[in-house]
Design a protein around this motif. Structure first.
Motif, PDB file in Angstrom:
ATOM      1  N   SER A 179       0.794  -1.230   0.000  1.00 22.92           N
ATOM      2  CA  SER A 179       0.000   0.000   0.000  1.00 22.92           C
ATOM      3  C   SER A 179       0.822   1.273   0.000  1.00 22.92           C
ATOM      4  O   SER A 179       0.301   2.344  -0.304  1.00 22.92           O
ATOM      5  N   ASP A 180       2.100   1.201   0.340  1.00 19.65           N
ATOM      6  CA  ASP A 180       2.932   2.403   0.469  1.00 19.65           C
ATOM      7  C   ASP A 180       3.999   2.434  -0.620  1.00 19.65           C
ATOM      8  O   ASP A 180       5.043   1.790  -0.494  1.00 19.65           O
ATOM      9  N   PRO A 181       3.784   3.165  -1.722  1.00 27.01           N
ATOM     10  CA  PRO A 181       4.774   3.221  -2.792  1.00 27.01           C
ATOM     11  C   PRO A 181       6.121   3.783  -2.347  1.00 27.01           C
ATOM     12  O   PRO A 181       7.142   3.533  -2.996  1.00 27.01           O
ATOM     13  N   ALA A 182       6.121   4.537  -1.248  1.00 25.57           N
ATOM     14  CA  ALA A 182       7.379   5.105  -0.761  1.00 25.57           C
ATOM     15  C   ALA A 182       8.202   4.097   0.040  1.00 25.57           C
ATOM     16  O   ALA A 182       9.358   4.378   0.379  1.00 25.57           O
ATOM     17  N   LEU A 183       7.626   2.955   0.340  1.00 26.97           N
ATOM     18  CA  LEU A 183       8.356   1.940   1.097  1.00 26.97           C
ATOM     19  C   LEU A 183       9.184   1.128   0.106  1.00 26.97           C
ATOM     20  O   LEU A 183       8.671   0.264  -0.610  1.00 26.97           O
ATOM     21  N   THR A 184      10.476   1.400   0.066  1.00 22.78           N
ATOM     22  CA  THR A 184      11.352   0.777  -0.929  1.00 22.78           C
ATOM     23  C   THR A 184      12.531   0.049  -0.309  1.00 22.78           C
ATOM     24  O   THR A 184      13.319  -0.545  -1.037  1.00 22.78           O
TER      25      THR A 184
END
Length: 272
Positions: A179-184
């Protein structure tokens, strides 16, 4: 015997995005998702049914998810572990697949050993479960959709899987990554889990079948496919999704989807 599966009730539909389908708007397939009954919900996400009636053969391509699936059709009946690269299935004529998608980690209580043992494998249900598996396949192929799903749920519960709190933990962590595109980065997910990176890696190996880095990258590829369809440039997309450079995204995307991101963007732009 496990808990009972209710009979006769109308099974609710589940609204799901076809994330992972390559060019979903071009697929000449009917797709419907259905809720699991309450006794099965601790282990499985939902059922999915795909039907087709094709004049010409069609190859369905998927950018896979970190889930185990049990699938039954006239052509195959198998437990599918997580597929690391892309997946393609050639379909022809008329047919149906009834699938049960397990929660991330949700197959561990049935398998009772590391889910990584299934990664990249398609194990025939008859091979995994013997005569009981063969009987399940025979009955599902003769049943309508609702009865087929009920039979599969009964089969799962008859294996007497034990509730496992680690399944909930794993499923929640995978949902965060999705759900979190910033979690990389894996270290950020480990911090959110309150675990060391090594502990998180062991947990995912045991319950999901692949490492947390793969899970994060796979969801970022799902995001990439969606954003390319919206017209985002590849270089900008690579930076947003945590790739070191455009070439790295291109390699990962091509391995999973089958075509480079620029070619995919042209293809989906032409389908609108």
């Amino acid at each position: 015997m496990g808990a009972s599966v209710p009979e006769g009730a109308t099974r609710p539909l589940v609204q799901t995005r076809r994330r992972g389908w390559v060019e979903p708007d071009k697929a000449p397939l009917a797709y419907t998702a259905y809720a699991c009954s309450a006794p099965v919900a601790p282990f499985a996400m939902h059922f999915w049914v795909i039907t087709w009636d094709l004049v010409e053969p069609y190859t369905q391509r998927l950018v896979t998810h970190p889930n185990v699936n049990m699938t039954i059709s006239e052509d195959f009946a198998r437990v599918a572990g997580v597929v690391r690269d892309g997946f393609a299935q050639r379909l022809s004529g008329r047919g149906r697949v009834v699938g049960l998608r397990f929660r991330p980690g949700g197959f561990r209580p049935l398998l009772r050993r590391p889910v990584s043992e299934l990664t990249g494998r398609f194990v025939p249900i008859q091979e995994m479960y013997g005569a009981a598996g063969a009987e399940l396949v025979r009955r599902v192929l003769r049943a309508d959709d609702e009865e087929a799903m009920r039979l599969m749920e009964r089969f799962v519960l008859d294996r007497e899987p034990e509730p496992d709190p680690l399944v909930d933990e794993v499923a929640a962590l995978v949902a965060m990554a999705e759900s979190d595109p910033a979690l990389t980065r894996v270290d950020r997910l480990a911090a959110l889990a309150g675990r060391s990176v090594r502990s998180l890696q062991r947990l995912f190996h045991e319950y999901v079948g692949v490492g947390p880095k793969w899970v994060i990258r796979r969801f970022r590829l799902h995001e990439a496919a969606a954003r390319l369809a919206d017209g985002l440039e590849v270089a900008e997309l690579a930076a947003e999704l945590g790739y070191a450079d455009q070439a790295h995204l291109t390699r990962d995307f091509t391995a999973a989807v089958g075509v480079p991101p620029a070619a995919y963007a042209r293809s989906v732009a032409g389908s609108g």
